[in-house]
Design a protein around this motif. Structure first.
Motif, PDB file in Angstrom:
ATOM      1  N   ARG A 186       3.005  -2.394 -10.543  1.00  0.00           N
ATOM      2  CA  ARG A 186       1.557  -2.319 -10.438  1.00  0.00           C
ATOM      3  C   ARG A 186       1.156  -1.900  -9.034  1.00  0.00           C
ATOM      4  O   ARG A 186       0.271  -1.053  -8.851  1.00  0.00           O
ATOM      5  CB  ARG A 186       0.927  -3.669 -10.784  1.00  0.00           C
ATOM      6  CG  ARG A 186      -0.598  -3.637 -10.800  1.00  0.00           C
ATOM      7  CD  ARG A 186      -1.162  -5.000 -11.104  1.00  0.00           C
ATOM      8  NE  ARG A 186      -0.979  -5.925  -9.998  1.00  0.00           N
ATOM      9  CZ  ARG A 186      -1.801  -5.989  -8.951  1.00  0.00           C
ATOM     10  NH1 ARG A 186      -2.843  -5.184  -8.869  1.00  0.00           N
ATOM     11  NH2 ARG A 186      -1.583  -6.858  -7.981  1.00  0.00           N
TER      12      ARG A 186
ATOM     13  N   LEU B 218      -0.585   1.574  -7.504  1.00  0.00           N
ATOM     14  CA  LEU B 218      -1.835   1.515  -6.757  1.00  0.00           C
ATOM     15  C   LEU B 218      -1.739   2.193  -5.404  1.00  0.00           C
ATOM     16  O   LEU B 218      -2.679   2.849  -4.959  1.00  0.00           O
ATOM     17  CB  LEU B 218      -2.238   0.048  -6.536  1.00  0.00           C
ATOM     18  CG  LEU B 218      -2.883  -0.716  -7.689  1.00  0.00           C
ATOM     19  CD1 LEU B 218      -3.066  -2.173  -7.295  1.00  0.00           C
ATOM     20  CD2 LEU B 218      -4.219  -0.092  -8.050  1.00  0.00           C
ATOM     21  N   LEU B 219      -0.593   2.032  -4.744  1.00  0.00           N
ATOM     22  CA  LEU B 219      -0.459   2.482  -3.361  1.00  0.00           C
ATOM     23  C   LEU B 219       0.251   3.820  -3.262  1.00  0.00           C
ATOM     24  O   LEU B 219       1.152   4.120  -4.048  1.00  0.00           O
ATOM     25  CB  LEU B 219       0.320   1.442  -2.544  1.00  0.00           C
ATOM     26  CG  LEU B 219      -0.228   0.005  -2.535  1.00  0.00           C
ATOM     27  CD1 LEU B 219       0.706  -0.893  -1.737  1.00  0.00           C
ATOM     28  CD2 LEU B 219      -1.635  -0.033  -1.966  1.00  0.00           C
ATOM     29  N   THR B 220      -0.140   4.607  -2.279  1.00  0.00           N
ATOM     30  CA  THR B 220       0.605   5.823  -1.977  1.00  0.00           C
ATOM     31  C   THR B 220       1.908   5.433  -1.282  1.00  0.00           C
ATOM     32  O   THR B 220       2.078   4.281  -0.851  1.00  0.00           O
ATOM     33  CB  THR B 220      -0.201   6.752  -1.056  1.00  0.00           C
ATOM     34  OG1 THR B 220      -0.356   6.102   0.228  1.00  0.00           O
ATOM     35  CG2 THR B 220      -1.570   7.046  -1.645  1.00  0.00           C
TER      36      THR B 220
ATOM     37  N   GLU C  56       1.131   4.227   2.168  1.00  0.00           N
ATOM     38  CA  GLU C  56       0.536   2.887   2.152  1.00  0.00           C
ATOM     39  C   GLU C  56       1.581   1.828   1.894  1.00  0.00           C
ATOM     40  O   GLU C  56       1.564   0.758   2.509  1.00  0.00           O
ATOM     41  CB  GLU C  56      -0.572   2.828   1.103  1.00  0.00           C
ATOM     42  CG  GLU C  56      -1.826   3.604   1.500  1.00  0.00           C
ATOM     43  CD  GLU C  56      -2.788   3.817   0.351  1.00  0.00           C
ATOM     44  OE1 GLU C  56      -3.905   4.316   0.589  1.00  0.00           O
ATOM     45  OE2 GLU C  56      -2.424   3.488  -0.814  1.00  0.00           O
TER      46      GLU C  56
ATOM     47  N   HIS D  21      -5.391   3.406   6.754  1.00  0.00           N
ATOM     48  CA  HIS D  21      -4.444   3.083   5.683  1.00  0.00           C
ATOM     49  C   HIS D  21      -4.476   1.591   5.350  1.00  0.00           C
ATOM     50  O   HIS D  21      -4.458   1.216   4.171  1.00  0.00           O
ATOM     51  CB  HIS D  21      -3.024   3.484   6.082  1.00  0.00           C
ATOM     52  CG  HIS D  21      -2.730   4.942   5.930  1.00  0.00           C
ATOM     53  ND1 HIS D  21      -2.919   5.634   4.751  1.00  0.00           N
ATOM     54  CD2 HIS D  21      -2.246   5.858   6.814  1.00  0.00           C
ATOM     55  CE1 HIS D  21      -2.568   6.899   4.907  1.00  0.00           C
ATOM     56  NE2 HIS D  21      -2.157   7.059   6.160  1.00  0.00           N
TER      57      HIS D  21
ATOM     58  N   ALA E 102      -7.446   0.797   3.315  1.00  0.00           N
ATOM     59  CA  ALA E 102      -7.273   1.245   1.934  1.00  0.00           C
ATOM     60  C   ALA E 102      -6.374   0.286   1.153  1.00  0.00           C
ATOM     61  O   ALA E 102      -6.630  -0.019  -0.022  1.00  0.00           O
ATOM     62  CB  ALA E 102      -6.671   2.655   1.916  1.00  0.00           C
ATOM     63  N   ILE E 103      -5.336  -0.218   1.813  1.00  0.00           N
ATOM     64  CA  ILE E 103      -4.426  -1.168   1.168  1.00  0.00           C
ATOM     65  C   ILE E 103      -5.174  -2.440   0.780  1.00  0.00           C
ATOM     66  O   ILE E 103      -5.048  -2.938  -0.343  1.00  0.00           O
ATOM     67  CB  ILE E 103      -3.247  -1.504   2.108  1.00  0.00           C
ATOM     68  CG1 ILE E 103      -2.338  -0.290   2.287  1.00  0.00           C
ATOM     69  CG2 ILE E 103      -2.439  -2.689   1.566  1.00  0.00           C
ATOM     70  CD1 ILE E 103      -1.349  -0.424   3.421  1.00  0.00           C
TER      71      ILE E 103
ATOM     72  N   ALA F 122      -8.343  -2.826   0.257  1.00  0.00           N
ATOM     73  CA  ALA F 122      -9.303  -2.537  -0.809  1.00  0.00           C
ATOM     74  C   ALA F 122      -8.604  -2.432  -2.159  1.00  0.00           C
ATOM     75  O   ALA F 122      -9.077  -2.986  -3.160  1.00  0.00           O
ATOM     76  CB  ALA F 122     -10.055  -1.239  -0.491  1.00  0.00           C
ATOM     77  N   LYS F 123      -7.483  -1.748  -2.204  1.00  0.00           N
ATOM     78  CA  LYS F 123      -6.765  -1.558  -3.469  1.00  0.00           C
ATOM     79  C   LYS F 123      -6.198  -2.860  -4.012  1.00  0.00           C
ATOM     80  O   LYS F 123      -6.119  -3.059  -5.234  1.00  0.00           O
ATOM     81  CB  LYS F 123      -5.644  -0.541  -3.289  1.00  0.00           C
ATOM     82  CG  LYS F 123      -6.128   0.888  -3.110  1.00  0.00           C
ATOM     83  CD  LYS F 123      -4.966   1.848  -2.942  1.00  0.00           C
ATOM     84  CE  LYS F 123      -5.461   3.288  -2.798  1.00  0.00           C
ATOM     85  NZ  LYS F 123      -4.336   4.250  -2.672  1.00  0.00           N
ATOM     86  N   LEU F 124      -5.786  -3.747  -3.113  1.00  0.00           N
ATOM     87  CA  LEU F 124      -5.198  -5.023  -3.542  1.00  0.00           C
ATOM     88  C   LEU F 124      -6.252  -6.108  -3.717  1.00  0.00           C
ATOM     89  O   LEU F 124      -5.928  -7.209  -4.163  1.00  0.00           O
ATOM     90  CB  LEU F 124      -4.142  -5.492  -2.526  1.00  0.00           C
ATOM     91  CG  LEU F 124      -2.953  -4.557  -2.288  1.00  0.00           C
ATOM     92  CD1 LEU F 124      -1.935  -5.215  -1.377  1.00  0.00           C
ATOM     93  CD2 LEU F 124      -2.310  -4.154  -3.605  1.00  0.00           C
TER      94      LEU F 124
END
Length: 217
Positions: free
Chosen positions: A146, A150-152, A155, A185, A188-189, A191-193
């Motif tokens: 998962r 979500l992460l590049t 990231e 970065h 963004a991490i 925010a995504k988590l």
């Protein structure tokens, strides 16, 4: 500018000792003392401290519940959990609740003062080895895939370095990136988590199996 501190601990001797140490610093000031979690919430709402030193084991309302309630309010203080044992399950619960970090009661005055300044400045207080152990002990059965989805790749690389306790500047040096690029970065991490801060992001990484205790980093 002075950083204001609220001390929440059910031991009067501990409260008094911490107050003496903190008030001896020109940039720090204790604005309140609480003996219970409920009292800490009330004082935090009225005094608006920058940092709350929160004992985890207190009567009426423990430090974890108090932390959750404090951080549910707009413009909450930074919460620094104070504990006797670094492998205490209460510590893990407090970090998941949003505490910016934890501090051992056996820490030196200099370490305690630095911890307060660190969280007051907006940084998380990471102890990578302790968080790895806590996350391993309490890990949920989730899929690492998962987070990979979500992460590049970049990231994911940065998240692993965050888990090692590296600052943005140190990560930038390691990866030959600009500090602002790393900061972007990291944002963004988080925010995504759905993570409040670096500590919660690292916990999510271990819980999901994206990073494994003792595994390659």
């Amino acid at each position: 500018m002075t950083t204001t501190v609220l001390i929440a601990d059910d031991d009067q001797l501990v409260r008094s000792g911490l107050r003496v140490i903190i008030d001896s610093e020109p940039d720090l000031s204790v604005v309140g003392l609480a003996a219970t979690g409920a009292e800490a919430i009330g004082l935090a709402r009225s005094l608006r401290p920058d940092v709350v030193l929160m004992d985890v084991r207190m009567p009426e309302l423990d430090g974890i519940q108090a932390t959750r309630r404090l951080l549910a309010n707009p413009g909450p203080p930074k919460v620094l959990v104070v504990t006797t044992f670094e492998n205490d399950g209460y510590v893990y619960d407090a970090l998941r609740a949003g505490a910016a970090g934890f501090l051992l009661k056996r820490a030196s005055p200099a370490e305690m003062l630095q911890a307060i300044r660190t969280v007051a400045g907006g940084d998380s207080l990471l102890y990578p080895a302790a968080i790895r152990a806590l996350a391993h002990r309490h890990a949920a059965q989730a899929e690492a895939g998962r987070l990979r989805a979500l992460l590049t790749a970049r990231e994911g690389e940065i998240l692993r370095l965050v888990a090692e306790g590296l600052s943005n500047a140190e990560i930038a040096g390691r990866l030959y990136l600009g500090v602002e690029t790393v900061k972007t970065h990291v944002g963004a991490i988080l925010a995504k988590l759905g993570a409040r801060d670096r500590t919660q992001a690292v916990i999510a990484a271990y819980e999901s199996g994206f990073i494994t205790p003792g595994g390659p980093r």
